[in-house]
Design an enzyme around this catalytic site. Structure first.
Site, PDB file in Angstrom:
ATOM      1  N   CYS A  88       0.848  -1.202   0.000  1.00 48.64           N
ATOM      2  CA  CYS A  88       0.000   0.000   0.000  1.00 48.64           C
ATOM      3  C   CYS A  88       0.884   1.253   0.000  1.00 48.64           C
ATOM      4  CB  CYS A  88      -0.919  -0.011   1.218  1.00 48.64           C
ATOM      5  SG  CYS A  88      -0.049   0.113   2.795  1.00 48.64           S
ATOM      6  N   CYS A 136       2.854   1.740   3.199  1.00 51.16           N
ATOM      7  CA  CYS A 136       3.970   0.795   3.296  1.00 51.16           C
ATOM      8  C   CYS A 136       5.135   1.260   2.425  1.00 51.16           C
ATOM      9  CB  CYS A 136       3.518  -0.608   2.892  1.00 51.16           C
ATOM     10  SG  CYS A 136       2.191  -1.239   3.938  1.00 51.16           S
TER      11      CYS A 136
END
Length: 76
Positions: free
Chosen positions: A10, A13
């Site tokens: 994501c 992240c």
């Protein structure tokens, strides 16, 4: 030093991974940085939220994008 950024890929992240790389580079710290995206691999650390940062097999941060200072504090 071994640093792992746990997360399925994501935006948070990815931001965490980039922040870790930048902080390590700026601080002149020698470390192997790895991005771990597999859910089974992430779960093996007992982590239920991402992003997470693991330093030398110890979970240091879960569920937020760290600031550079957060990262430096984890590494000291």
């Amino acid at each position: 030093m071994e640093i792992k950024v746990l997360g399925p890929g994501c935006k948070k992240c990815a931001a965490t991974y980039e922040a870790v790389k930048e902080a390590v580079s700026e601080a002149g710290i020698e470390a192997d940085i790895e991005k771990v995206e597999g859910m089974l691999d992430i779960a093996s650390y007992g982590v239920m939220g991402t992003p997470a940062v693991v330093v030398d097999n110890e979970v240091k941060l879960v569920g937020k994008v760290p600031s550079k200072q957060d990262i430096l504090d984890m590494l000291s």
